[in-house]
Design a protein around this motif. Structure first.
Motif, PDB file in Angstrom:
ATOM      1  N   LEU A  21      -4.176   2.343  -5.994  1.00  0.00           N
ATOM      2  CA  LEU A  21      -4.201   2.142  -4.911  1.00  0.00           C
ATOM      3  C   LEU A  21      -3.542   1.026  -4.968  1.00  0.00           C
ATOM      4  O   LEU A  21      -2.136   1.566  -3.710  1.00  0.00           O
ATOM      5  CB  LEU A  21      -5.422   1.240  -4.531  1.00  0.00           C
ATOM      6  N   PHE A  22      -2.990  -0.088  -5.708  1.00  0.00           N
ATOM      7  CA  PHE A  22      -2.095  -0.753  -5.627  1.00  0.00           C
ATOM      8  C   PHE A  22      -0.979  -0.307  -6.289  1.00  0.00           C
ATOM      9  O   PHE A  22       0.823  -0.581  -5.896  1.00  0.00           O
ATOM     10  CB  PHE A  22      -2.290  -2.597  -6.320  1.00  0.00           C
ATOM     11  N   ALA A  23      -0.651   0.302  -7.165  1.00  0.00           N
ATOM     12  CA  ALA A  23       0.384   0.561  -7.838  1.00  0.00           C
ATOM     13  C   ALA A  23       0.976   2.095  -7.376  1.00  0.00           C
ATOM     14  O   ALA A  23       1.883   2.423  -7.704  1.00  0.00           O
ATOM     15  CB  ALA A  23      -0.492   1.131  -8.721  1.00  0.00           C
ATOM     16  N   GLY A  87      -4.153  -7.626  -8.635  1.00  0.00           N
ATOM     17  CA  GLY A  87      -4.634  -7.658  -7.366  1.00  0.00           C
ATOM     18  C   GLY A  87      -6.033  -6.739  -7.809  1.00  0.00           C
ATOM     19  O   GLY A  87      -7.217  -7.164  -7.291  1.00  0.00           O
ATOM     20  N   ALA A  88      -6.023  -5.628  -8.188  1.00  0.00           N
ATOM     21  CA  ALA A  88      -6.799  -5.507  -9.327  1.00  0.00           C
ATOM     22  C   ALA A  88      -8.172  -6.315  -9.438  1.00  0.00           C
ATOM     23  O   ALA A  88      -9.016  -6.168  -8.773  1.00  0.00           O
ATOM     24  CB  ALA A  88      -6.732  -4.551 -10.928  1.00  0.00           C
ATOM     25  N   VAL A  89      -7.901  -7.601 -10.454  1.00  0.00           N
ATOM     26  CA  VAL A  89      -8.794  -8.181 -10.774  1.00  0.00           C
ATOM     27  C   VAL A  89      -9.134  -9.186  -9.642  1.00  0.00           C
ATOM     28  O   VAL A  89     -10.900  -9.498 -10.141  1.00  0.00           O
ATOM     29  CB  VAL A  89      -7.765 -10.001 -11.800  1.00  0.00           C
ATOM     30  N   ALA A 116     -10.447  -4.929  -0.989  1.00  0.00           N
ATOM     31  CA  ALA A 116      -9.288  -4.154  -1.233  1.00  0.00           C
ATOM     32  C   ALA A 116      -7.762  -3.226   0.015  1.00  0.00           C
ATOM     33  O   ALA A 116      -6.940  -3.678   0.097  1.00  0.00           O
ATOM     34  CB  ALA A 116      -9.179  -2.962  -1.984  1.00  0.00           C
ATOM     35  N   ILE A 117      -9.083  -3.720   0.960  1.00  0.00           N
ATOM     36  CA  ILE A 117      -8.103  -2.661   2.041  1.00  0.00           C
ATOM     37  C   ILE A 117      -8.352  -3.559   2.699  1.00  0.00           C
ATOM     38  O   ILE A 117      -8.006  -3.869   4.107  1.00  0.00           O
ATOM     39  CB  ILE A 117      -8.693  -1.689   2.767  1.00  0.00           C
TER      40      ILE A 117
END
Length: 399
Positions: A21-23, A87-89, A116-117
């Motif tokens: 999502l972030f990438a 962010g994923a961490v 995440a959102i």
């Protein structure tokens, strides 16, 4: 064994999904965004070991940005690759913290989703700034602290060391993490009712955190110009404190700490033509999670049980900024508090009676809908014209 019974695998899946999502379209905007104008040059200097830069903050975030640049090049993807991983961490650490606290994979998954959102984590995962790393290390450090407290006595030592390592790394990103080192030490001390045993956990945690913090300065000993002398590290901390507490001129995006939970003054990180189209990045939280989180925090504090920990963390996080002697405040200082608000939403919803648990899904759908609604102005997507931003301006103070 069912997936719900394998929390470690679930945490990895959650992290992978968040990273995807972030990438997505990480290279837009294709030019420096907001404070990237400070931290990208500082990372370049760190990568080249040329000279000190951005010395008012500790070095770890710039070192990590430099790692991304070394792997992917000096370009937008290189600047933002490691922040996206951070962010994923953060999302996975939030999952781990909630699972350890309440023992429910369902609640932990909702917490990970809401982090995440919640938009602030999403945005900070796509920009080379400090706060995304701060969120990863502090959330991870708190999860490790809880993991240590739940371990059998013989297994606590290395878990406490892990907590100290992560929290010390947080301080090496930004001094705002220092109160969480103290909080973790108090938590492990209070958890063990035997004072000597408790000190045997709290002291190593603090010592590992301190050692980790100072270890991150080692690359600065090797600058080609003006290297830091090891015996000057303590004096460097004094100069950093002076730089961080100096009186600054008024800024159009400044805001007071009490206004952050209400989301009164978000920040336009970017709003200009880029790659032939108009793009914007507005640092703003997800209204369902940020505002709904205030209700959830109250519920967590009201009901007896482990959810009080999350409500207490949010209060602790906001009171830190009430006490810190900063002449100016900005909405991105609320980053950690926003993570705790997201966790509180999941924890608060878990308190509902069984017949009302459908509200979890409804709230998640609302939060996802708002994330998609704001997505064009949090992701740097192409907009139709320079006035298109007005579509999302619910308040005049958001402009």
């Amino acid at each position: 064994m069912r997936l719900a019974e394998r929390p470690t695998l679930l945490a990895l899946i959650v992290a992978a999904a968040a990273l995807l999502l972030f990438a997505l379209n990480l290279d837009r905007p294709a030019k420096p965004v907001f404070d990237e104008v400070h931290y990208v040059p500082a990372a370049r200097a760190m990568l080249a070991l040329s000279h000190p830069a951005n010395t008012e903050h500790p070095p770890l975030a710039k070192e990590l940005i430099a790692v991304g640049m070394a792997v992917f090049g000096d370009n937008p993807v290189g600047w933002r690759a490691v922040p996206a991983l951070a962010g994923a961490v953060t999302v996975a650490a939030g999952f781990a913290f909630l699972f350890l606290l309440v023992g429910s994979t369902r609640t932990a998954l909702f917490g990970a989703l809401f982090i995440a959102i919640n938009q602030t984590v999403f945005i900070q995962a796509r920009i080379a700034m400090l706060d995304g790393f701060l969120g990863a290390f502090v959330t991870g450090g708190l999860a490790a602290t809880l993991w240590a407290m739940k371990a059998p006595p013989g297994a606590r030592g290395w878990r406490v060391a892990l907590a100290g390592l992560l929290l010390g790394a947080g301080v090496a990103v930004k001094w705002a993490a220092a109160p969480y080192v103290a909080l973790a030490c108090v938590a492990v001390l209070a958890f063990d009712r035997r004072p000597v045993a408790g000190l045997g956990l709290a002291i190593p945690l603090g010592l590992v955190a301190i050692a980790t913090y100072f270890a991150t300065f080692v690359p600065s000993f090797y600058y080609a110009a003006d290297p830091v002398r090891p015996d000057a590290l303590v004096d460097l901390q004094r100069r950093m404190y002076e730089a961080q507490t100096q009186i600054l001129q008024a800024h159009p995006y400044q805001s007071d700490w009490w206004s952050w939970p209400l989301m009164l003054r978000p920040i336009w990180y970017f709003y200009e033509p880029d790659m032939g189209v108009q793009r914007g990045v507005l640092l703003i939280g997800n209204p369902a999670i940020m505002w709904g989180g205030l209700v959830a925090i109250a519920a967590c504090l009201w009901v007896r049980g482990p959810t009080r920990v999350i409500g207490g963390l949010w209060l602790f996080s906001i009171l830190i900024w009430a006490a810190i002697p900063k002449s100016l405040g900005f909405y991105y200082y609320y980053h950690l508090s926003g993570i705790f608000a997201a966790l509180a939403c999941a924890a608060g919803l878990s308190l509902l009676p069984a017949r009302w648990r459908w509200i979890e899904g409804a709230f998640a759908a609302l939060a996802i809908g708002l994330f998609l609604y704001f997505y064009p102005i949090i992701s740097g997507a192409a907009l139709s014209d320079p006035q298109d931003f007005n579509h999302w301006m619910w308040m005049n103070s958001w402009r």
